[in-house]
Scaffold this motif. Structure first.
Motif, PDB file in Angstrom:
ATOM      1  N   GLY A  79       0.860  -1.163   0.029  1.00  7.32           N
ATOM      2  CA  GLY A  79      -0.147   0.021   0.093  1.00  7.32           C
ATOM      3  C   GLY A  79       0.818   1.214   0.042  1.00  7.32           C
ATOM      4  N   TYR A  80       0.242   2.407   0.527  1.00  9.17           N
ATOM      5  CA  TYR A  80       1.012   3.582   0.646  1.00  9.17           C
ATOM      6  C   TYR A  80       0.701   4.539   1.742  1.00  9.17           C
ATOM      7  CZ  TYR A  80      -2.700   6.389  -2.264  1.00  9.17           C
ATOM      8  OH  TYR A  80      -3.720   6.642  -2.628  1.00  9.17           O
ATOM      9  N   PRO A 117       7.292   4.733  -3.369  1.00 11.72           N
ATOM     10  CA  PRO A 117       8.665   5.205  -2.963  1.00 11.72           C
ATOM     11  C   PRO A 117       8.906   6.814  -3.186  1.00 11.72           C
ATOM     12  CG  PRO A 117       9.057   4.064  -4.991  1.00 11.72           C
ATOM     13  CD  PRO A 117       7.471   3.750  -4.609  1.00 11.72           C
ATOM     14  N   GLY A 118       8.340   7.284  -4.145  1.00 11.80           N
ATOM     15  CA  GLY A 118       8.470   8.890  -4.285  1.00 11.80           C
ATOM     16  C   GLY A 118       8.219   9.662  -3.036  1.00 11.80           C
ATOM     17  N   ARG A 119       7.372   9.174  -2.342  1.00 14.19           N
ATOM     18  CA  ARG A 119       6.937  10.004  -1.062  1.00 14.19           C
ATOM     19  C   ARG A 119       7.132   9.130   0.186  1.00 14.19           C
ATOM     20  NH1 ARG A 119       0.646  11.847  -2.437  1.00 14.19           N
ATOM     21  NH2 ARG A 119       0.594   9.370  -3.029  1.00 14.19           N
ATOM     22  N   ASP A 120       7.337   7.807   0.028  1.00 14.22           N
ATOM     23  CA  ASP A 120       7.284   6.857   1.292  1.00 14.22           C
ATOM     24  C   ASP A 120       9.030   6.706   1.469  1.00 14.22           C
ATOM     25  OD1 ASP A 120       4.672   7.211   1.860  1.00 14.22           O
ATOM     26  OD2 ASP A 120       4.309   5.223   1.006  1.00 14.22           O
ATOM     27  N   THR A 121       9.499   7.523   2.078  1.00 14.79           N
ATOM     28  CA  THR A 121      11.041   7.401   2.532  1.00 14.79           C
ATOM     29  C   THR A 121      10.923   6.343   3.703  1.00 14.79           C
ATOM     30  OG1 THR A 121      11.054   9.148   4.161  1.00 14.79           O
ATOM     31  CG2 THR A 121      11.561   9.834   1.957  1.00 14.79           C
ATOM     32  N   PRO A 122      12.256   5.656   3.850  1.00 18.57           N
ATOM     33  CA  PRO A 122      12.349   4.880   4.892  1.00 18.57           C
ATOM     34  C   PRO A 122      11.721   5.472   6.325  1.00 18.57           C
ATOM     35  CG  PRO A 122      14.389   4.554   3.758  1.00 18.57           C
ATOM     36  CD  PRO A 122      13.225   5.829   3.043  1.00 18.57           C
ATOM     37  N   ALA A 123      11.944   6.755   6.613  1.00 17.24           N
ATOM     38  CA  ALA A 123      11.652   7.479   7.767  1.00 17.24           C
ATOM     39  C   ALA A 123       9.823   7.465   8.076  1.00 17.24           C
ATOM     40  CB  ALA A 123      12.005   8.817   8.036  1.00 17.24           C
ATOM     41  N   PHE A 157      -0.817  -1.883  -9.209  1.00 17.16           N
ATOM     42  CA  PHE A 157      -0.560  -0.171  -8.611  1.00 17.16           C
ATOM     43  C   PHE A 157      -0.642   0.445  -9.737  1.00 17.16           C
ATOM     44  CE2 PHE A 157       3.719  -1.361  -8.181  1.00 17.16           C
ATOM     45  CZ  PHE A 157       4.403  -0.030  -8.646  1.00 17.16           C
ATOM     46  N   ARG A 158      -1.183   1.809  -9.701  1.00 16.36           N
ATOM     47  CA  ARG A 158      -1.126   2.905 -10.897  1.00 16.36           C
ATOM     48  C   ARG A 158      -1.141   4.105  -9.971  1.00 16.36           C
ATOM     49  NH1 ARG A 158      -4.606   5.162 -14.354  1.00 16.36           N
ATOM     50  NH2 ARG A 158      -6.483   4.487 -13.394  1.00 16.36           N
ATOM     51  N   LEU A 159      -0.472   4.917 -10.401  1.00 18.13           N
ATOM     52  CA  LEU A 159      -0.155   6.232 -10.124  1.00 18.13           C
ATOM     53  C   LEU A 159      -1.270   7.221 -10.702  1.00 18.13           C
ATOM     54  CD1 LEU A 159       2.202   5.266  -8.796  1.00 18.13           C
ATOM     55  CD2 LEU A 159       3.009   7.607  -9.056  1.00 18.13           C
ATOM     56  N   LEU A 170      -3.019  10.244  -5.770  1.00 18.11           N
ATOM     57  CA  LEU A 170      -3.605   8.959  -5.445  1.00 18.11           C
ATOM     58  C   LEU A 170      -2.950   7.841  -6.007  1.00 18.11           C
ATOM     59  CD1 LEU A 170      -7.229   9.625  -4.653  1.00 18.11           C
ATOM     60  CD2 LEU A 170      -5.353   9.954  -2.892  1.00 18.11           C
ATOM     61  N   VAL A 171      -3.019   6.679  -5.648  1.00 15.48           N
ATOM     62  CA  VAL A 171      -2.527   5.509  -6.208  1.00 15.48           C
ATOM     63  C   VAL A 171      -3.575   4.337  -6.047  1.00 15.48           C
ATOM     64  CG1 VAL A 171      -0.762   3.751  -6.271  1.00 15.48           C
ATOM     65  CG2 VAL A 171      -0.087   6.109  -5.496  1.00 15.48           C
ATOM     66  N   ASP A 172      -3.928   3.670  -7.338  1.00 14.75           N
ATOM     67  CA  ASP A 172      -4.906   2.570  -7.289  1.00 14.75           C
ATOM     68  C   ASP A 172      -3.929   1.327  -7.035  1.00 14.75           C
ATOM     69  OD1 ASP A 172      -7.187   3.840  -7.873  1.00 14.75           O
ATOM     70  OD2 ASP A 172      -6.905   3.679 -10.055  1.00 14.75           O
TER      71      ASP A 172
END
Length: 216
Positions: A79-80, A117-123, A157-159, A170-172
């Motif tokens: 997910g995201y 991964p563009g927004r979801d950094t490890p932190a 998934f699709r942006l 959003l991401v499907d």
């Protein structure tokens, strides 16, 4: 013996043979799979085609593989963190299932793999995972790493839109949770909870996971 009685006895005997044969085939089929009594989901191509190796990045920025993460039964979800609805519900369900199982002496680990991964950094992904429970693991990675993991688990998934133009895109994505057993791979798939029908809720996921864990 009358012809009618003889025919009836012959038919009965044949029926017994068919039933016995069918029972043998049924038991033989189940006997080859120690988890058959636990499984409730059929996947096209079989479970062997779902899941596999991955290389991702954990909350501390360390590169990890499936061998590092799946050391006990794992509830793996793609997910995201910006997901407005289904992701939090699914992850909360998985975390609650893990708590129920812990109370039964069965250790499991909820795993969240970001497909953004563009927004979801490890932190970011680490903080998101910890919102649900201390035992939840958050993973992200490069575009290539995330795509490879998604393909291995046959997720979608699709942006929507352009990242540069709309930071709130959003991401499907698919909403399956995969029960992955160390040494066995994907054993079961749990769908998004159906609250109206009372299926795939935390108690249901915990009960079915326990069934698999007991047979490992």
């Amino acid at each position: 013996m009358s012809p009618r009685l003889a025919a009836l006895l012959a038919a009965t005997a044949m029926g017994a043979v068919i039933a016995a044969t069918a029972g043998y085939v049924f038991l033989a089929d189940r006997g080859g799979d120690r988890f058959a009594a636990c499984r409730d989901t059929a996947v096209a191509g079989g479970m062997g085609d779902v899941g596999g190796p991955f290389t991702l990045v954990d909350a501390a920025g360390r590169t990890v593989t499936e061998a590092d993460v799946i050391t006990k039964p794992a509830l793996v979800y793609f997910g995201y963190t910006f997901c407005p609805d289904v992701c939090p519900l699914d992850m909360q369900r998985n975390a609650e299932a893990a708590e129920i199982l812990a109370g039964q002496g069965i250790e499991t680990v909820p795993v969240f793999i970001s497909i953004d991964p563009g927004r979801d950094t490890p932190a970011v992904v680490g903080a998101f995972a910890q919102n649900f429970s201390e035992r939840t693991i958050g993973l992200t990675g490069s575009e290539d790493q995330v795509t490879a993991a998604s393909r291995a688990y046959r997720t979608y998934f699709r942006l929507h839109g352009d990242r540069a133009e709309n930071p709130w895109y959003l991401v499907d994505h698919s909403t399956f949770t995969y029960l992955v057993l160390p040494g066995h791979g994907v054993a079961e798939v749990f769908r998004h909870p159906d609250f109206a029908a009372g299926t795939a809720l935390a108690e249901d996921v915990a009960a079915r996971t326990a069934c698999f864990a007991d047979r490992m």
